[in-house]
Design an enzyme around this catalytic site. Structure first.
Site, PDB file in Angstrom:
ATOM      1  N   ASP A   1      -2.226   9.080   7.959  1.00  0.00           N
ATOM      2  CA  ASP A   1      -1.439   8.240   7.229  1.00  0.00           C
ATOM      3  C   ASP A   1      -0.269   8.618   7.000  1.00  0.00           C
ATOM      4  O   ASP A   1       0.966   7.805   6.896  1.00  0.00           O
ATOM      5  CB  ASP A   1      -2.189   7.757   5.868  1.00  0.00           C
TER       6      ASP A   1
ATOM      7  N   ARG B   1       0.935  -1.062   0.054  1.00  0.00           N
ATOM      8  CA  ARG B   1      -0.111  -0.042   0.084  1.00  0.00           C
ATOM      9  C   ARG B   1       0.774   1.381   0.132  1.00  0.00           C
ATOM     10  O   ARG B   1       1.902   1.206   0.679  1.00  0.00           O
ATOM     11  CB  ARG B   1      -0.864   0.158   1.090  1.00  0.00           C
TER      12      ARG B   1
ATOM     13  N   LYS C   1      -7.982   9.112   5.606  1.00  0.00           N
ATOM     14  CA  LYS C   1      -9.012   8.337   4.695  1.00  0.00           C
ATOM     15  C   LYS C   1      -9.720   9.517   4.098  1.00  0.00           C
ATOM     16  O   LYS C   1     -10.031  10.312   4.412  1.00  0.00           O
ATOM     17  CB  LYS C   1      -9.752   7.570   5.837  1.00  0.00           C
TER      18      LYS C   1
ATOM     19  N   GLN D   1     -15.021   1.616   7.539  1.00  0.00           N
ATOM     20  CA  GLN D   1     -14.116   1.527   8.801  1.00  0.00           C
ATOM     21  C   GLN D   1     -15.065   2.334  10.117  1.00  0.00           C
ATOM     22  O   GLN D   1     -14.600   1.719  11.376  1.00  0.00           O
ATOM     23  CB  GLN D   1     -12.778   2.232   8.649  1.00  0.00           C
TER      24      GLN D   1
HETATM   25  O1  MRU Z   1      -7.592   2.670   4.272  1.00  0.00           O
HETATM   26  P1  MRU Z   1      -7.241   2.461   5.841  1.00  0.00           P
HETATM   27  O2  MRU Z   1      -8.465   1.812   6.533  1.00  0.00           O
HETATM   28  O3  MRU Z   1      -5.939   1.700   6.374  1.00  0.00           O
HETATM   29  O4  MRU Z   1      -7.103   3.835   6.455  1.00  0.00           O
HETATM   30  C1  MRU Z   1      -7.099   4.003   7.535  1.00  0.00           C
HETATM   31  C2  MRU Z   1      -7.189   5.550   8.062  1.00  0.00           C
HETATM   32  O5  MRU Z   1      -7.148   6.376   7.202  1.00  0.00           O
HETATM   33  C3  MRU Z   1      -6.589   5.723   9.485  1.00  0.00           C
HETATM   34  O6  MRU Z   1      -7.433   6.943   9.915  1.00  0.00           O
HETATM   35  C4  MRU Z   1      -5.103   5.880   9.737  1.00  0.00           C
HETATM   36  O7  MRU Z   1      -4.649   5.130   9.021  1.00  0.00           O
HETATM   37  C5  MRU Z   1      -4.997   6.334  10.905  1.00  0.00           C
HETATM   38  S1  MRU Z   1      -4.912   4.837  11.989  1.00  0.00           S
HETATM   39  C6  MRU Z   1      -4.132   5.301  13.466  1.00  0.00           C
END
Ligand code: MRU
Length: 282
Positions: free
Chosen positions: A187, A53, A198, A146
């Site tokens: 992220d 990713r 996200k 999520q």
């Molecule tokens: O696509 P995802 O579910 O991996 O995205 C996760 C997010 O955007 C979270 O908000 C981010 O990783 C912070 S997790 C502590």
């Protein structure tokens, strides 16, 4: 789900069986330990994990830390340290809450996303423990939900009052003065504080600014990317359009970038950082 090779861990990250920036890094570290134990080609293992990713900087961060010592012990320490960072940043973030705070969060930045305790959800937990949190509005977080599937479950487990909302309901509930602050994870945070999270986070920050509601980002220093000057340099994952519709053409960007100007504070385990972030981030 059991993974017994680096390739299986990479697949688990790619398919989001494990997701959330710090948890992706922790899983990748375990993937390198598995590769070393099994006598796999370590360069190939690192390449496949790194490619799983693109957006969360915790992934290359963790792989770099495993390079000189790809052992189970090192990966366990990396995991424990990540959870410890969560607890420390949550304690700092709790200071941003007032008695009776009604918070709104997006996606899942809880224990399921970090290897334990959580970043933004950790902040909510710490605020609740201090008696400062009235309830949490949880964006469902389209398209993979999520918020509705993970954050709501974590808040239920923690006994924190919450309500799932459609992402598109956030603005109207802000206009009705039902939100005191917004708190999310991240992220990747560029050197100037621009923050990838996200998809939908940016819209939420714009809405929060319009309603003069503080927008806070809680993330460990493993999410800081000092080598990327601003958000324009952050790679944004585009996922399979079939996650939205199998019938029509679709676009599916999984992340967006919230400009630092919309972020009231970024909280790491080192403390609460205010603009200008070029100077305040550790
Ligand atoms: O696509 P995802 O579910 O991996 O995205 C996760 C997010 O955007 C979270 O908000 C981010 O990783 C912070 S997790 C502590």
């Amino acid at each position: 789900m059991r993974c017994s090779s680096a390739a299986e861990v990479a697949e688990a990250i790619r398919t989001m069986a494990v997701r959330g920036a710090p948890a992706i890094g922790v899983a990748a570290a375990y993937g390198m330990a598995l590769a070393a134990l099994r006598g796999e080609d370590l360069a190939e293992a690192e390449r496949s994990l790194a490619a799983s990713r693109p957006t969360a900087v915790n992934l290359p961060w963790a792989l770099a830390r495993m390079r000189d010592d790809p052992t189970p012990e090192r990966s366990r320490v990396l995991h424990e340290e990540e959870v410890d960072r969560c607890r420390r940043m949550a304690a700092h973030a709790a200071a941003l809450f007032q008695p009776g705070t009604r918070a709104l969060t997006h996606c899942n930045a809880g224990g399921l996303a970090t290897g334990g305790y959580g970043s933004a959800v950790g902040a909510l937990r710490a605020a609740a423990e201090r008696g400062l949190l009235e309830r949490v509005l949880v964006d469902e977080t389209r398209p993979l939900l999520q918020g509705a599937r993970l954050t709501a479950w974590e808040l239920e487990q923690a006994g924190i009052s919450h309500a799932v909302i459609a992402d598109s309901a956030a603005g109207s509930l802000m206009a009705r003065a039902e939100v005191d602050l917004v708190v999310t994870g991240a992220d990747r945070i560029a050197a100037n504080g621009d923050t990838a999270n996200k998809i939908g986070t940016y819209s939420l920050a714009v809405l929060a600014a319009h309603h003069e509601i503080p927008f806070y980002v809680v993330a460990p220093t493993s999410t800081l990317d000092s080598e990327t000057p601003d958000g324009a340099g952050i790679p944004i994952e585009e996922r399979d359009p079939a996650e939205l519709t199998g019938r029509f053409p679709a676009r599916n960007p999984a992340f967006d970038v919230t400009p630092a100007t919309l972020i009231a504070a970024i909280v790491t385990e080192a403390g609460v950082h205010r603009p200008p972030y070029e100077e305040s981030l550790p």
